[in-house]
Design an enzyme around this catalytic site. Structure first.
Site, PDB file in Angstrom:
ATOM      1  N   HIS A   3       5.156  -1.278 -11.076  1.00  0.00           N
ATOM      2  CA  HIS A   3       4.044  -0.343 -11.271  1.00  0.00           C
ATOM      3  C   HIS A   3       3.895  -0.015 -12.751  1.00  0.00           C
ATOM      4  O   HIS A   3       4.891   0.159 -13.461  1.00  0.00           O
ATOM      5  CB  HIS A   3       4.313   0.968 -10.516  1.00  0.00           C
ATOM      6  CG  HIS A   3       4.132   0.874  -9.034  1.00  0.00           C
ATOM      7  ND1 HIS A   3       3.664   1.925  -8.280  1.00  0.00           N
ATOM      8  CD2 HIS A   3       4.357  -0.147  -8.166  1.00  0.00           C
ATOM      9  CE1 HIS A   3       3.622   1.564  -7.002  1.00  0.00           C
ATOM     10  NE2 HIS A   3       4.053   0.314  -6.902  1.00  0.00           N
ATOM     11  N   THR A  18     -12.288  -9.950  -1.471  1.00  0.00           N
ATOM     12  CA  THR A  18     -13.714 -10.246  -1.270  1.00  0.00           C
ATOM     13  C   THR A  18     -14.518  -9.044  -1.743  1.00  0.00           C
ATOM     14  O   THR A  18     -13.992  -7.930  -1.848  1.00  0.00           O
ATOM     15  CB  THR A  18     -14.047 -10.489   0.216  1.00  0.00           C
ATOM     16  OG1 THR A  18     -13.881  -9.260   0.920  1.00  0.00           O
ATOM     17  CG2 THR A  18     -13.176 -11.568   0.826  1.00  0.00           C
ATOM     18  N   TYR A  27       9.329   6.333   1.672  1.00  0.00           N
ATOM     19  CA  TYR A  27       8.938   5.027   1.130  1.00  0.00           C
ATOM     20  C   TYR A  27       9.911   4.692   0.002  1.00  0.00           C
ATOM     21  O   TYR A  27       9.737   5.133  -1.135  1.00  0.00           O
ATOM     22  CB  TYR A  27       7.505   5.103   0.609  1.00  0.00           C
ATOM     23  CG  TYR A  27       6.760   3.787   0.569  1.00  0.00           C
ATOM     24  CD1 TYR A  27       7.422   2.581   0.332  1.00  0.00           C
ATOM     25  CD2 TYR A  27       5.387   3.743   0.772  1.00  0.00           C
ATOM     26  CE1 TYR A  27       6.729   1.393   0.297  1.00  0.00           C
ATOM     27  CE2 TYR A  27       4.684   2.554   0.744  1.00  0.00           C
ATOM     28  CZ  TYR A  27       5.360   1.381   0.510  1.00  0.00           C
ATOM     29  OH  TYR A  27       4.657   0.198   0.469  1.00  0.00           O
ATOM     30  N   LYS A  64      10.522  -1.048   0.427  1.00  0.00           N
ATOM     31  CA  LYS A  64       9.683  -2.091  -0.175  1.00  0.00           C
ATOM     32  C   LYS A  64      10.609  -3.214  -0.619  1.00  0.00           C
ATOM     33  O   LYS A  64      11.458  -3.028  -1.511  1.00  0.00           O
ATOM     34  CB  LYS A  64       8.929  -1.517  -1.367  1.00  0.00           C
ATOM     35  CG  LYS A  64       8.100  -2.513  -2.134  1.00  0.00           C
ATOM     36  CD  LYS A  64       7.012  -3.146  -1.298  1.00  0.00           C
ATOM     37  CE  LYS A  64       5.803  -2.235  -1.185  1.00  0.00           C
ATOM     38  NZ  LYS A  64       4.759  -2.807  -0.294  1.00  0.00           N
ATOM     39  N   ASP A  66       9.672  -4.314   4.112  1.00  0.00           N
ATOM     40  CA  ASP A  66       8.357  -4.889   3.786  1.00  0.00           C
ATOM     41  C   ASP A  66       8.427  -5.718   2.517  1.00  0.00           C
ATOM     42  O   ASP A  66       8.290  -5.185   1.412  1.00  0.00           O
ATOM     43  CB  ASP A  66       7.343  -3.752   3.601  1.00  0.00           C
ATOM     44  CG  ASP A  66       6.020  -4.252   3.029  1.00  0.00           C
ATOM     45  OD1 ASP A  66       5.735  -5.469   3.114  1.00  0.00           O
ATOM     46  OD2 ASP A  66       5.254  -3.418   2.499  1.00  0.00           O
ATOM     47  N   PRO A  67       8.622  -7.033   2.649  1.00  0.00           N
ATOM     48  CA  PRO A  67       8.678  -7.875   1.445  1.00  0.00           C
ATOM     49  C   PRO A  67       7.310  -8.387   0.992  1.00  0.00           C
ATOM     50  O   PRO A  67       7.273  -9.277   0.123  1.00  0.00           O
ATOM     51  CB  PRO A  67       9.579  -9.025   1.898  1.00  0.00           C
ATOM     52  CG  PRO A  67       9.258  -9.178   3.346  1.00  0.00           C
ATOM     53  CD  PRO A  67       8.935  -7.795   3.868  1.00  0.00           C
ATOM     54  N   ASN A  84      -0.138  -5.007   6.782  1.00  0.00           N
ATOM     55  CA  ASN A  84      -1.303  -4.474   6.082  1.00  0.00           C
ATOM     56  C   ASN A  84      -1.799  -5.525   5.087  1.00  0.00           C
ATOM     57  O   ASN A  84      -2.465  -5.214   4.113  1.00  0.00           O
ATOM     58  CB  ASN A  84      -0.992  -3.178   5.343  1.00  0.00           C
ATOM     59  CG  ASN A  84       0.121  -3.330   4.352  1.00  0.00           C
ATOM     60  OD1 ASN A  84       1.271  -3.107   4.716  1.00  0.00           O
ATOM     61  ND2 ASN A  84      -0.162  -3.724   3.112  1.00  0.00           N
ATOM     62  N   HIS A 135      -0.707   2.419   6.420  1.00  0.00           N
ATOM     63  CA  HIS A 135      -0.291   1.890   5.137  1.00  0.00           C
ATOM     64  C   HIS A 135      -0.632   2.896   4.050  1.00  0.00           C
ATOM     65  O   HIS A 135      -1.491   3.757   4.228  1.00  0.00           O
ATOM     66  CB  HIS A 135      -1.063   0.581   4.895  1.00  0.00           C
ATOM     67  CG  HIS A 135      -1.029   0.088   3.496  1.00  0.00           C
ATOM     68  ND1 HIS A 135      -2.080   0.270   2.623  1.00  0.00           N
ATOM     69  CD2 HIS A 135      -0.082  -0.569   2.819  1.00  0.00           C
ATOM     70  CE1 HIS A 135      -1.765  -0.287   1.457  1.00  0.00           C
ATOM     71  NE2 HIS A 135      -0.565  -0.800   1.554  1.00  0.00           N
ATOM     72  N   ASN A 187      -0.895   3.130  -0.461  1.00  0.00           N
ATOM     73  CA  ASN A 187      -0.705   2.686  -1.825  1.00  0.00           C
ATOM     74  C   ASN A 187      -0.680   3.962  -2.667  1.00  0.00           C
ATOM     75  O   ASN A 187      -0.995   5.027  -2.156  1.00  0.00           O
ATOM     76  CB  ASN A 187      -1.878   1.766  -2.207  1.00  0.00           C
ATOM     77  CG  ASN A 187      -1.448   0.690  -3.180  1.00  0.00           C
ATOM     78  OD1 ASN A 187      -0.703   0.962  -4.112  1.00  0.00           O
ATOM     79  ND2 ASN A 187      -1.896  -0.523  -2.954  1.00  0.00           N
ATOM     80  N   HIS A 197       3.057   6.840  -0.223  1.00  0.00           N
ATOM     81  CA  HIS A 197       3.625   6.809  -1.568  1.00  0.00           C
ATOM     82  C   HIS A 197       3.721   8.213  -2.153  1.00  0.00           C
ATOM     83  O   HIS A 197       4.326   8.395  -3.205  1.00  0.00           O
ATOM     84  CB  HIS A 197       2.677   6.027  -2.509  1.00  0.00           C
ATOM     85  CG  HIS A 197       2.928   4.575  -2.635  1.00  0.00           C
ATOM     86  ND1 HIS A 197       3.454   4.023  -3.775  1.00  0.00           N
ATOM     87  CD2 HIS A 197       2.726   3.559  -1.778  1.00  0.00           C
ATOM     88  CE1 HIS A 197       3.532   2.701  -3.620  1.00  0.00           C
ATOM     89  NE2 HIS A 197       3.090   2.401  -2.416  1.00  0.00           N
TER      90      HIS A 197
END
Lengths: 440, 440
Positions: B29, B122, B167, B212, B240-241, B288, B339, B341, B368
């Site tokens: 990050h 997209t 998390y 994570k 969660d990889p 996700n 999910h 972020n 998060h």
């Protein structure tokens, strides 16, 4: 939560409404058919209206729900499903998907529900139909309290009017024996149906025509559709025999009418038969029989059994659930339109409000409404160019006619108790004792 | 429509918020990450709040939408999709499903979006993320105007608090060079992660823990999960990889951790790989990444690729769409969780309000939020026993801290322009030039 939104009382009023002698695969409409009017009244005295099937099985489920609601806010429509026991096995039912029969409502034949032609009857299907009226009434009360139309409570309208189709029926001129009368006359051949269509066109301006089939041999119904196509060139036409045909018959009819049908509705009974037909014709198939619950969707969509789902907020559990169904159809590339059974102006307003919020509604909605000579709302809704304008008035935008409601309830109280459950088959057998369910 | 509900102005405020040096499959990050705060202001002066991704591609889409909204009522959230051009091809895009890149946002590697790890980028995915903030702001303004919480606008809450999970991240003690600091220290081995988990447990009372992964070789991450299982026996654990593993590696990890994982999240990239893994393990798979839009659902559900969809109202286009996703998951027997972020208190409130309305939410939601040291709402939300109470205050129930908003916007105006687009890969490469995206 503002006490203006708290439910103080729920009133249930079963009524009997006049219905013409319309013919279908199950027999003939009774002279009077039961409906249930739900009034949700807040502590501030605002009344929200809902309407659903009125047979006694529905009343039996509505009463405990009406008793459970006072004290809840009208905003709590998500909670109605749990309160109504949706998903719980019924007494004598092994699981929610089983097909055992609740009291008063024997399944009259495999796969067909006497009251609604919506596949095997389950406790949940009945509960969802009851919930739908309570949800509509809560949304109407909420909208009236807030000064907002119901469509605004569903994310806002995306159109200003909703298109409906003419609902053509083979019919007798009059009920045998007593009953309400009208001047429509009989429609028992192509010419009679075309005359009926011309009158619908003149009175209401409908662009699309749906014929309730499964009454006469397919050759005659093909001829009727052909006659309609000639009388109304280029107009969308639909034929709905309510599953009365075999796969082969369905394919033969689809082939015969492939150049004029907007879609063929429930030609045969059951998802497998529909899928077999769909695989062998380009005529789109629509349904309000093999897909009437969320549980029935995965198999039907996986088998490509239908191209259009005819939603009905009574079946699916209300207006929010109708929007969820629309999301499922959008996701899977399935078209959407609306089914209708005998109903009054409250349900027409509910259909119009939710239809207004669905961008993916690309077919005119069905409605029985023009056949109804009585209503509990005033003024009665009027179709112009086949459309109902989307009301921006608070709630559903309809006004209860208490005098009419009282009169129709009095009829329910005083008429033959047998009329309290709609049974088209028993009705036709009472005058045509050799009648058998048609199958071609 | 009441003029109190008409939108007078929409304010967009891009900000940069502090973020710790958390490691993931894409790098690390940035010290500051962009977010966009949306304020929808009615003619009566009521302000509704929304929050979404703040990278420049999102700002470019948000500006015309903000210009288009004045004059519309805040109830018209269904209309936002059309207004935002959802479903229309972008400039240079052959169709809505194509994978061409909008300006500023090159797809950094096949199947991975630098800003969000949500598969191929997209135009519609970007538009939906923008719409989500506008929809949230409209619902907040509507709720404040009516005196109703957002959950009541979504049919009402079915629970009084929403559970979140801790998390856990592998992380450095500090950003290289300048940047915000904290006292969490490094977490680069099992002991470091367990210490982090203990602190999360103590501070916030979380019951579930998500790690994570995809940062260290699978053997190390297996050891970390084992260490967590020992430190917190019986507590739900997730790994969660972000798609960093092959099918074989994923199966090996699933087998190793089959007795302790609540679910394994996106072990491999793409629906086909996920389906192959799912077919060969009993450990539930969550995603996700391979299911982040309605368009991706049919294939993933048909292939049984996932057992749990981690919804994110930013991805799916808002709170109404989140409820539609829940209906799809309910219909297909797929579990639902959330999910997250990097986000602030506005989005946490939005997540909590919609989560409160979903009966089928049976897993603690990701967030998060505990990593964020700054916020634009006051007072800041507090987790108790890992839960956020569902606010019954009007709207989202959060208050904008204008001083904080101004300060964070000032940072956006004055800081290095490169920070305006989050790029975890560029950030790690700036100090670790030989870093390559991990794959095992």
């Amino acid at each position: 939560m503002d006490s203006m939104l708290i439910i103080d009382e729920v009133r249930l009023t079963p009524i009997l409404i006049s219905d013409p002698p319309l013919l279908n695969v199950q027999g003939v409409h009774q002279p009077y058919t039961p409906r249930l009017i739900v009034e949700v009244i807040t502590r501030a005295g605002t009344t929200g209206l809902g309407e659903t099937y009125g047979d006694r099985v529905y009343l039996d489920l509505a009463r405990p729900l009406a008793d459970a609601l006072p004290g809840h806010p009208v905003t709590d429509v998500n909670a109605l499903f749990e309160l109504a026991g949706v998903g719980r096995p019924a007494a004598g039912e092994r699981n929610a998907g089983a097909s055992s029969s609740p009291p008063h409502a024997p399944v009259t034949e495999a796969g067909v529900d006497a009251a609604g032609l919506r596949g095997v009857r389950t406790a949940d299907k009945l509960r969802l139909s009851v919930v739908s009226a309570f949800e509509t009434a809560c949304l109407d009360a909420l909208g009236k309290t807030l000064g907002l139309p119901v469509h605004a409570l569903l994310g806002g309208k995306v159109r200003d009017s909703v298109e409906y189709s003419a609902y053509l029926f083979h019919r007798w001129a009059a009920h045998p024996g007593d009953g309400p009368t009208d001047d429509w006359g009989a429609a028992l051949d192509p010419a009679g149906v075309v005359a009926q269509a011309r009158r619908f066109d003149r009175l209401h301006g409908f662009r699309s025509f749906k014929l309730k089939g499964g009454v006469f041999p397919p050759e005659q119904e093909i001829a009727t559709i052909r006659a309609l196509a000639e009388a109304f060139p280029g107009r969308p036409l639909r034929l709905d025999p309510n599953g009365a045909w075999s796969v082969d018959t369905s394919l033969a009819v689809a082939h015969e009418l492939r150049d004029v049908l907007e879609y063929l509705e429930d030609p045969a009974s059951g998802t497998d038969a529909m899928a077999e037909i769909a695989a062998r014709t380009d005529v789109p198939l629509a349904t309000n029989m093999c897909v009437t619950t969320f549980e029935e969707i995965p198999e039907a969509f996986a088998e490509d059994a239908v191209r259009i789902v005819l939603c009905d907020h009574h079946y699916w559990g209300g207006l929010h659930r109708t929007r969820e169904l629309a999301a499922l159809c959008r996701t899977y590339g399935i078209g959407l339109s609306m089914h209708s059974n005998t109903h009054l102006g409250i349900s027409l307003a509910a259909m119009t409000q939710v239809a207004a919020t669905l961008p993916e509604l690309h077919h005119a909605c069905d409605t029985h409404y023009p056949w109804q000579t009585e209503d509990v709302v005033t003024p009665r809704p009027v179709f112009r160019a086949g459309r109902i304008p989307v009301s921006d008035a608070p709630g559903l935008g309809v006004q209860l006619d208490r005098r009419a409601l009282a009169a129709l309830h009095r009829r329910w109280l005083t008429a033959d108790v047998a009329l309290r459950d709609r049974d088209d088959t028993a009705t036709i057998l009472s005058t045509h004792p050799t009648w058998t369910p048609p199958h071609w």
